[in-house]
Design a protein around this motif. Sequence first.
Motif, PDB file in Angstrom:
ATOM      1  N   ALA A 146     -46.052 -70.636  49.920  1.00 16.09           N
ATOM      2  CA  ALA A 146     -45.865 -71.134  48.548  1.00 16.09           C
ATOM      3  C   ALA A 146     -46.240 -72.603  48.383  1.00 16.09           C
ATOM      4  CB  ALA A 146     -44.421 -70.907  48.101  1.00 16.09           C
ATOM      5  N   PHE A 147     -45.981 -73.425  49.396  1.00 16.44           N
ATOM      6  CA  PHE A 147     -46.236 -74.867  49.295  1.00 16.44           C
ATOM      7  C   PHE A 147     -47.718 -75.180  49.073  1.00 16.44           C
ATOM      8  CE2 PHE A 147     -46.839 -73.842  53.744  1.00 16.44           C
ATOM      9  CZ  PHE A 147     -47.983 -74.562  54.071  1.00 16.44           C
ATOM     10  N   ALA A 148     -48.604 -74.248  49.457  1.00 17.47           N
ATOM     11  CA  ALA A 148     -50.048 -74.499  49.362  1.00 17.47           C
ATOM     12  C   ALA A 148     -50.624 -74.094  48.008  1.00 17.47           C
ATOM     13  CB  ALA A 148     -50.787 -73.754  50.476  1.00 17.47           C
ATOM     14  N   ALA A 149     -49.822 -73.459  47.147  1.00 20.98           N
ATOM     15  CA  ALA A 149     -50.326 -73.034  45.842  1.00 20.98           C
ATOM     16  C   ALA A 149     -50.515 -74.231  44.924  1.00 20.98           C
ATOM     17  CB  ALA A 149     -49.359 -72.033  45.210  1.00 20.98           C
ATOM     18  N   SER A 150     -51.432 -74.107  43.998  1.00 19.52           N
ATOM     19  CA  SER A 150     -51.706 -75.187  43.047  1.00 19.52           C
ATOM     20  C   SER A 150     -50.582 -75.311  42.027  1.00 19.52           C
ATOM     21  CB  SER A 150     -53.027 -74.920  42.328  1.00 19.52           C
ATOM     22  OG  SER A 150     -53.252 -75.895  41.327  1.00 19.52           O
ATOM     23  N   THR A 151     -50.358 -76.524  41.554  1.00 18.54           N
ATOM     24  CA  THR A 151     -49.385 -76.769  40.481  1.00 18.54           C
ATOM     25  C   THR A 151     -50.092 -77.124  39.176  1.00 18.54           C
ATOM     26  OG1 THR A 151     -49.172 -79.083  41.167  1.00 18.54           O
ATOM     27  CG2 THR A 151     -47.574 -77.512  42.076  1.00 18.54           C
ATOM     28  N   SER A 152     -51.410 -77.100  39.180  1.00 21.32           N
ATOM     29  CA  SER A 152     -52.193 -77.449  37.991  1.00 21.32           C
ATOM     30  C   SER A 152     -52.545 -76.196  37.207  1.00 21.32           C
ATOM     31  CB  SER A 152     -53.480 -78.183  38.395  1.00 21.32           C
ATOM     32  OG  SER A 152     -54.320 -78.358  37.276  1.00 21.32           O
ATOM     33  N   GLU A 153     -52.250 -76.212  35.906  1.00 26.27           N
ATOM     34  CA  GLU A 153     -52.526 -75.048  35.062  1.00 26.27           C
ATOM     35  C   GLU A 153     -53.994 -74.938  34.661  1.00 26.27           C
ATOM     36  OE1 GLU A 153     -50.521 -72.627  34.432  1.00 26.27           O
ATOM     37  OE2 GLU A 153     -48.783 -73.537  35.418  1.00 26.27           O
ATOM     38  N   THR A 154     -54.839 -75.873  35.102  1.00 29.63           N
ATOM     39  CA  THR A 154     -56.265 -75.792  34.747  1.00 29.63           C
ATOM     40  C   THR A 154     -56.929 -74.575  35.390  1.00 29.63           C
ATOM     41  OG1 THR A 154     -56.813 -77.280  36.577  1.00 29.63           O
ATOM     42  CG2 THR A 154     -56.469 -78.279  34.398  1.00 29.63           C
ATOM     43  N   ARG A 155     -56.387 -74.140  36.527  1.00 27.36           N
ATOM     44  CA  ARG A 155     -56.867 -72.910  37.172  1.00 27.36           C
ATOM     45  C   ARG A 155     -55.658 -72.008  37.438  1.00 27.36           C
ATOM     46  NH1 ARG A 155     -60.559 -73.927  42.255  1.00 27.36           N
ATOM     47  NH2 ARG A 155     -60.808 -71.675  42.002  1.00 27.36           N
ATOM     48  N   PRO A 156     -55.249 -71.234  36.423  1.00 30.11           N
ATOM     49  CA  PRO A 156     -54.010 -70.454  36.540  1.00 30.11           C
ATOM     50  C   PRO A 156     -53.957 -69.531  37.748  1.00 30.11           C
ATOM     51  CG  PRO A 156     -54.803 -70.445  34.277  1.00 30.11           C
ATOM     52  CD  PRO A 156     -55.885 -71.086  35.104  1.00 30.11           C
ATOM     53  N   LEU A 170     -50.914 -56.173  54.768  1.00 25.61           N
ATOM     54  CA  LEU A 170     -50.587 -57.037  53.628  1.00 25.61           C
ATOM     55  C   LEU A 170     -51.011 -58.462  53.950  1.00 25.61           C
ATOM     56  CD1 LEU A 170     -49.103 -57.993  51.016  1.00 25.61           C
ATOM     57  CD2 LEU A 170     -46.984 -58.028  52.368  1.00 25.61           C
ATOM     58  N   GLU A 171     -51.849 -59.037  53.077  1.00 26.49           N
ATOM     59  CA  GLU A 171     -52.260 -60.432  53.209  1.00 26.49           C
ATOM     60  C   GLU A 171     -51.743 -61.209  52.006  1.00 26.49           C
ATOM     61  OE1 GLU A 171     -56.537 -60.176  55.632  1.00 26.49           O
ATOM     62  OE2 GLU A 171     -56.447 -60.934  53.572  1.00 26.49           O
ATOM     63  N   CYS A 172     -51.018 -62.284  52.268  1.00 23.96           N
ATOM     64  CA  CYS A 172     -50.510 -63.157  51.203  1.00 23.96           C
ATOM     65  C   CYS A 172     -51.163 -64.523  51.367  1.00 23.96           C
ATOM     66  CB  CYS A 172     -48.998 -63.284  51.290  1.00 23.96           C
ATOM     67  SG  CYS A 172     -48.145 -61.718  51.062  1.00 23.96           S
ATOM     68  N   THR A 173     -51.827 -64.978  50.310  1.00 20.16           N
ATOM     69  CA  THR A 173     -52.611 -66.209  50.388  1.00 20.16           C
ATOM     70  C   THR A 173     -52.250 -67.146  49.252  1.00 20.16           C
ATOM     71  OG1 THR A 173     -54.460 -64.955  51.335  1.00 20.16           O
ATOM     72  CG2 THR A 173     -54.944 -67.163  50.522  1.00 20.16           C
ATOM     73  N   ALA A 174     -52.159 -68.435  49.571  1.00 22.28           N
ATOM     74  CA  ALA A 174     -51.954 -69.476  48.564  1.00 22.28           C
ATOM     75  C   ALA A 174     -52.926 -70.613  48.849  1.00 22.28           C
ATOM     76  CB  ALA A 174     -50.517 -69.992  48.597  1.00 22.28           C
ATOM     77  N   THR A 175     -53.490 -71.204  47.787  1.00 20.41           N
ATOM     78  CA  THR A 175     -54.398 -72.337  47.959  1.00 20.41           C
ATOM     79  C   THR A 175     -54.395 -73.193  46.710  1.00 20.41           C
ATOM     80  OG1 THR A 175     -56.658 -73.001  48.508  1.00 20.41           O
ATOM     81  CG2 THR A 175     -56.417 -71.082  47.088  1.00 20.41           C
ATOM     82  N   ASP A 176     -54.682 -74.478  46.895  1.00 23.21           N
ATOM     83  CA  ASP A 176     -54.883 -75.380  45.756  1.00 23.21           C
ATOM     84  C   ASP A 176     -56.287 -75.991  45.798  1.00 23.21           C
ATOM     85  OD1 ASP A 176     -54.757 -77.174  47.807  1.00 23.21           O
ATOM     86  OD2 ASP A 176     -53.009 -78.279  47.073  1.00 23.21           O
ATOM     87  N   SER A 177     -57.163 -75.380  46.574  1.00 27.28           N
ATOM     88  CA  SER A 177     -58.565 -75.800  46.788  1.00 27.28           C
ATOM     89  C   SER A 177     -58.711 -76.873  47.864  1.00 27.28           C
ATOM     90  CB  SER A 177     -59.230 -76.295  45.495  1.00 27.28           C
ATOM     91  OG  SER A 177     -59.306 -75.261  44.548  1.00 27.28           O
ATOM     92  N   TYR A 178     -57.626 -77.544  48.229  1.00 25.41           N
ATOM     93  CA  TYR A 178     -57.675 -78.580  49.267  1.00 25.41           C
ATOM     94  C   TYR A 178     -56.980 -78.138  50.554  1.00 25.41           C
ATOM     95  CZ  TYR A 178     -58.926 -81.400  45.236  1.00 25.41           C
ATOM     96  OH  TYR A 178     -59.528 -81.885  44.102  1.00 25.41           O
TER      97      TYR A 178
END
Length: 373
Positions: A146-156, A170-178
């Motif tokens: 969860a910590f790696a997910a984006s907090t910016s609504e520009t890319r929902p 099952l693969e669960c993935t989170a990213t914020d592009s960085y």
Amino acid sequence: MNFKIKKEYLFKHLNYVIKGISNKNIRPILNCIKFDLEKDGLYLSSTDNEIAIKTFIDKKYIEENYTCGKFVVFGKYIYEIIRKLPNEIISIEEVMNSKIFISTTNSSFSLNCNNVDEFPSLELEENKNPIILSNKVLKNIFNQTAFAASTSETRPAITGINFKIKNNILECTATDSYRLAKKTIILDESVKEDINIIIPTKNLIELSKMFSDDEEQVEIHIFNNKVIFKFETIIMLSRLINGTYPDVSKLIPTEFLLKITINMNEFYSLLDRVSLFSTEEEKNTIKLECVDNTVTVKSDIPEIGNVVEKIEVQKNNKENIKIAFSSKYMMDAIKVIDSENIELSFNGEIKPIIIKNPEDENLTQLIVPIKTY
């Protein structure tokens, strides 16, 4: 409608349903909690149209001679009233003029009710073949991604966690592009149809807060536009995020120029010290250089000072590396790895860094380096 119940039982379940209320709603009914007392017990419900929560208190926790019925009241107020009352028997009675009367030995409150018919239908149906995982496994997935997910609504799409299931993987993935975090789980049973959904991260965090310390099974019912989690006496619905999650499979390399193995606790403490001389304005940038079996990590704030730390590591070859990255991102990544040692893999100063537990391939963390030239 009237009933008596110990504060501890009522407040425990109010703590669940209060999570389904958002102060941002302009529709008053979506700031409410519905009480529905039936022969088998008391049902509490809340929704803000993005999530919905329903929980159940068995009649054995309610004093005898209660009268069934239902009412809807503002969640914030009944939550705070019950929270601040002494730990004793609470009496709740619906009275004339759309009010409820809440009382204990020395306290009494009246609270206006809303129209029960205006409360939304929660659509908490189930499907025939839910996915079943333990709450501890799910909580671990959320903690490690969860910590790696984006907090910016520009890319929902990337504000959520991507759940992909094929056969029994099952693969669960989170990213914020960085940065990126991916957790893989082997399910007990295969699914008939492939699943690819995005669940809002904030909803999964709220879900994990409702898990008890005891190991319980969680049923996951997946639909086209929602997912329903059912466990203990709680049902939680979350709307899904529309859109296509980015294909991150090609971002994670399988071959590396250099791998180093390092003690996790020692490296985390080192990063914590070095990060004192990094700033958010500069993306918490620190520099790492590996020469032979010594890693040197340093950072500086010109007007304040600098720091240099060294640590011994194990390498898989004689290659050396110079690279810069965010100390915050690295610390976030390694603190969720349950291992004595961690493995850092490199492909040069501008290619992503891969962080893993050397003895567990099921969790992969990726950090994009920072150019300092």
